[in-house]
Design a protein around this motif. Structure first.
Motif, PDB file in Angstrom:
ATOM      1  N   GLY A   1       0.806  -1.214   0.000  1.00  0.00           N
ATOM      2  CA  GLY A   1       0.000   0.000   0.000  1.00  0.00           C
ATOM      3  C   GLY A   1       0.837   1.261   0.000  1.00  0.00           C
ATOM      4  O   GLY A   1       0.563   2.209  -0.749  1.00  0.00           O
TER       5      GLY A   1
ATOM      6  N   ILE B   1      -5.431   7.022  -3.805  1.00  0.00           N
ATOM      7  CA  ILE B   1      -5.932   6.005  -2.878  1.00  0.00           C
ATOM      8  C   ILE B   1      -6.739   4.941  -3.612  1.00  0.00           C
ATOM      9  O   ILE B   1      -6.574   3.735  -3.359  1.00  0.00           O
ATOM     10  CB  ILE B   1      -6.780   6.666  -1.774  1.00  0.00           C
ATOM     11  CG1 ILE B   1      -5.908   7.558  -0.895  1.00  0.00           C
ATOM     12  CG2 ILE B   1      -7.473   5.609  -0.921  1.00  0.00           C
ATOM     13  CD1 ILE B   1      -6.656   8.291   0.186  1.00  0.00           C
ATOM     14  N   PHE B   2      -7.600   5.353  -4.513  1.00  0.00           N
ATOM     15  CA  PHE B   2      -8.442   4.397  -5.238  1.00  0.00           C
ATOM     16  C   PHE B   2      -7.589   3.468  -6.097  1.00  0.00           C
ATOM     17  O   PHE B   2      -7.796   2.252  -6.105  1.00  0.00           O
ATOM     18  CB  PHE B   2      -9.445   5.149  -6.117  1.00  0.00           C
ATOM     19  CG  PHE B   2     -10.303   4.250  -6.961  1.00  0.00           C
ATOM     20  CD1 PHE B   2     -11.386   3.585  -6.405  1.00  0.00           C
ATOM     21  CD2 PHE B   2     -10.017   4.055  -8.307  1.00  0.00           C
ATOM     22  CE1 PHE B   2     -12.172   2.734  -7.181  1.00  0.00           C
ATOM     23  CE2 PHE B   2     -10.800   3.214  -9.085  1.00  0.00           C
ATOM     24  CZ  PHE B   2     -11.879   2.554  -8.517  1.00  0.00           C
TER      25      PHE B   2
ATOM     26  N   SER C   1      -4.427   2.724  -5.737  1.00  0.00           N
ATOM     27  CA  SER C   1      -3.594   1.879  -4.880  1.00  0.00           C
ATOM     28  C   SER C   1      -4.388   0.702  -4.323  1.00  0.00           C
ATOM     29  O   SER C   1      -3.902  -0.435  -4.286  1.00  0.00           O
ATOM     30  CB  SER C   1      -3.021   2.712  -3.728  1.00  0.00           C
ATOM     31  OG  SER C   1      -2.242   3.781  -4.214  1.00  0.00           O
ATOM     32  N   GLN C   2      -5.621   0.980  -3.898  1.00  0.00           N
ATOM     33  CA  GLN C   2      -6.453  -0.091  -3.356  1.00  0.00           C
ATOM     34  C   GLN C   2      -6.910  -1.042  -4.458  1.00  0.00           C
ATOM     35  O   GLN C   2      -6.982  -2.260  -4.245  1.00  0.00           O
ATOM     36  CB  GLN C   2      -7.675   0.501  -2.646  1.00  0.00           C
ATOM     37  CG  GLN C   2      -8.462  -0.523  -1.835  1.00  0.00           C
ATOM     38  CD  GLN C   2      -7.656  -1.085  -0.686  1.00  0.00           C
ATOM     39  OE1 GLN C   2      -7.151  -0.356   0.156  1.00  0.00           O
ATOM     40  NE2 GLN C   2      -7.516  -2.398  -0.636  1.00  0.00           N
TER      41      GLN C   2
ATOM     42  N   SER D   1      -4.566  -3.950  -5.216  1.00  0.00           N
ATOM     43  CA  SER D   1      -4.699  -5.134  -4.368  1.00  0.00           C
ATOM     44  C   SER D   1      -6.002  -5.868  -4.614  1.00  0.00           C
ATOM     45  O   SER D   1      -6.058  -7.092  -4.560  1.00  0.00           O
ATOM     46  CB  SER D   1      -4.612  -4.740  -2.888  1.00  0.00           C
ATOM     47  OG  SER D   1      -3.284  -4.498  -2.512  1.00  0.00           O
ATOM     48  N   ALA D   2      -7.065  -5.120  -4.884  1.00  0.00           N
ATOM     49  CA  ALA D   2      -8.375  -5.736  -5.073  1.00  0.00           C
ATOM     50  C   ALA D   2      -8.471  -6.509  -6.384  1.00  0.00           C
ATOM     51  O   ALA D   2      -9.155  -7.538  -6.456  1.00  0.00           O
ATOM     52  CB  ALA D   2      -9.465  -4.668  -5.024  1.00  0.00           C
TER      53      ALA D   2
ATOM     54  N   ASN E   1      -6.399  -6.948   1.618  1.00  0.00           N
ATOM     55  CA  ASN E   1      -6.879  -5.633   1.218  1.00  0.00           C
ATOM     56  C   ASN E   1      -6.957  -4.677   2.399  1.00  0.00           C
ATOM     57  O   ASN E   1      -6.707  -3.474   2.246  1.00  0.00           O
ATOM     58  CB  ASN E   1      -8.243  -5.759   0.529  1.00  0.00           C
ATOM     59  CG  ASN E   1      -8.124  -6.128  -0.932  1.00  0.00           C
ATOM     60  OD1 ASN E   1      -7.960  -5.282  -1.803  1.00  0.00           O
ATOM     61  ND2 ASN E   1      -8.188  -7.433  -1.217  1.00  0.00           N
ATOM     62  N   LEU E   2      -7.278  -5.185   3.588  1.00  0.00           N
ATOM     63  CA  LEU E   2      -7.279  -4.335   4.776  1.00  0.00           C
ATOM     64  C   LEU E   2      -5.861  -3.870   5.107  1.00  0.00           C
ATOM     65  O   LEU E   2      -5.637  -2.696   5.438  1.00  0.00           O
ATOM     66  CB  LEU E   2      -7.875  -5.093   5.967  1.00  0.00           C
ATOM     67  CG  LEU E   2      -9.390  -5.310   5.950  1.00  0.00           C
ATOM     68  CD1 LEU E   2      -9.808  -6.190   7.121  1.00  0.00           C
ATOM     69  CD2 LEU E   2     -10.131  -3.978   6.004  1.00  0.00           C
TER      70      LEU E   2
ATOM     71  N   THR F   1      -3.418  -3.590   3.008  1.00  0.00           N
ATOM     72  CA  THR F   1      -3.034  -2.637   1.966  1.00  0.00           C
ATOM     73  C   THR F   1      -3.608  -1.255   2.248  1.00  0.00           C
ATOM     74  O   THR F   1      -2.911  -0.237   2.097  1.00  0.00           O
ATOM     75  CB  THR F   1      -3.525  -3.122   0.593  1.00  0.00           C
ATOM     76  OG1 THR F   1      -2.981  -4.403   0.318  1.00  0.00           O
ATOM     77  CG2 THR F   1      -3.090  -2.159  -0.502  1.00  0.00           C
ATOM     78  N   PHE F   2      -4.861  -1.220   2.673  1.00  0.00           N
ATOM     79  CA  PHE F   2      -5.496   0.074   2.980  1.00  0.00           C
ATOM     80  C   PHE F   2      -4.773   0.780   4.121  1.00  0.00           C
ATOM     81  O   PHE F   2      -4.541   1.997   4.060  1.00  0.00           O
ATOM     82  CB  PHE F   2      -6.971  -0.149   3.342  1.00  0.00           C
ATOM     83  CG  PHE F   2      -7.685   1.121   3.719  1.00  0.00           C
ATOM     84  CD1 PHE F   2      -8.050   2.041   2.750  1.00  0.00           C
ATOM     85  CD2 PHE F   2      -7.976   1.392   5.049  1.00  0.00           C
ATOM     86  CE1 PHE F   2      -8.692   3.223   3.102  1.00  0.00           C
ATOM     87  CE2 PHE F   2      -8.618   2.559   5.405  1.00  0.00           C
ATOM     88  CZ  PHE F   2      -8.975   3.478   4.422  1.00  0.00           C
TER      89      PHE F   2
ATOM     90  N   ILE G   1      -1.691   2.224   2.751  1.00  0.00           N
ATOM     91  CA  ILE G   1      -1.952   3.427   1.964  1.00  0.00           C
ATOM     92  C   ILE G   1      -2.086   4.643   2.881  1.00  0.00           C
ATOM     93  O   ILE G   1      -1.500   5.706   2.627  1.00  0.00           O
ATOM     94  CB  ILE G   1      -3.236   3.251   1.126  1.00  0.00           C
ATOM     95  CG1 ILE G   1      -3.016   2.181   0.045  1.00  0.00           C
ATOM     96  CG2 ILE G   1      -3.656   4.568   0.478  1.00  0.00           C
ATOM     97  CD1 ILE G   1      -4.277   1.763  -0.672  1.00  0.00           C
TER      98      ILE G   1
END
Length: 251
Positions: A45, A55-56, A58-59, A62-63, A157-158, A160-161, A164
């Motif tokens: 992240g 942010i979008f 970057s997330q 991972s998603a 994903n959590l 990664t957030f 970020i």
């Protein structure tokens, strides 16, 4: 007076409870690997933010991509100004092991409906393969695998957030030594798979060659070490495996 409840309703409730129980067991089985991968997700992240992704974006990395090593390498290449072809080819080689995972689990997954094959195929990571990859078709359960794969996806994903967000407030996050989690995670995945000599030989060859080639700054050293390890392990298995079959004794 108790209300009438049909046996069909009891059966449906029982099946639903059993599915949830298996789902939960799968999630619990992969949880230690989820903890181990948290620093890895933090790095993924923060690196994405460092190279200029919002942010979008970057997330979404991972998603959608959902491949830790490929994400870290891809962000590094983007930061270095590499072209799209270079990024795609490099990530293809890095994630090519998933082809082997898929081939290994083909007999187990192929009887499932298409939606299950696609879903589990997307969730098939090193961690899910470590948990379910060596299960026999008779012992494999789709809900158990879904619990393991989906829970790991959520945790990744959590993490990664958080990376970020932390990347915006904690400078030089990559200098905190979090990258050791990458090595630690793969060690935790690989060690339980050492069940015969050929696997041990493959690991030792890959270890020695990768470190040696890295020390001499050989480009593509990781891929060379991986291919050499597979070839040596396969050759050993073919030669000594035949001797074992003929003698009926372990070599």
């Amino acid at each position: 007076m108790q209300p009438f409840v049909s046996s069909d309703n009891h059966t449906l409730c029982g099946k639903s409870e059993n599915k949830f129980k298996l789902f939960r067991q799968g999630a619990m089985a992969v949880s230690p690997l989820c903890v181990a991968v948290i620093p890895w997700g933090l790095l993924a992240g923060s690196f994405a933010v460092d190279i200029g992704l919002d942010i979008f974006q970057s997330q979404a990395l991972s998603a959608i991509v959902f491949a830790g090593s490929a994400q870290l390498v891809a962000t590094g290449l983007i930061n270095a100004g590499a072209g799209l072809a270079t990024i795609l080819i490099t990530t293809l080689f890095i994630t090519s092991r998933h082809l082997l995972y898929g081939l290994t689990m083909r007999n187990t997954i192929s009887p499932l409906p298409l939606r299950w094959r696609l879903g589990l195929g997307f969730l098939l990571t090193d961690e899910l393969f470590a948990v379910c990859g060596h299960q026999l078709p008779k012992t494999f359960n789709r809900w158990y695998a879904l619990g393991a794969g989906l829970w790991f996806y959520i945790c990744w994903n959590l993490a990664t957030f958080v990376g970020i967000v932390a990347g915006k407030f904690i400078p030089n996050l990559d200098l905190l030594g979090l990258d050791f989690a990458i090595a630690a995670t793969f060690i935790a995945i690989v060690i339980p798979t050492i069940k015969n000599i050929s696997v041990l030989i493959s690991i030792l060859v890959a270890l020695v060659l990768s470190v040696t080639l890295q020390a001499f700054n050989v480009e593509g050293g990781l891929m060379i070490a991986s291919l050499a390890a597979m070839i040596v392990s396969y050759s050993y298995d073919k030669v000594f495996g035949k001797q074992k079959n003929k003698s009926g004794e372990d070599v």
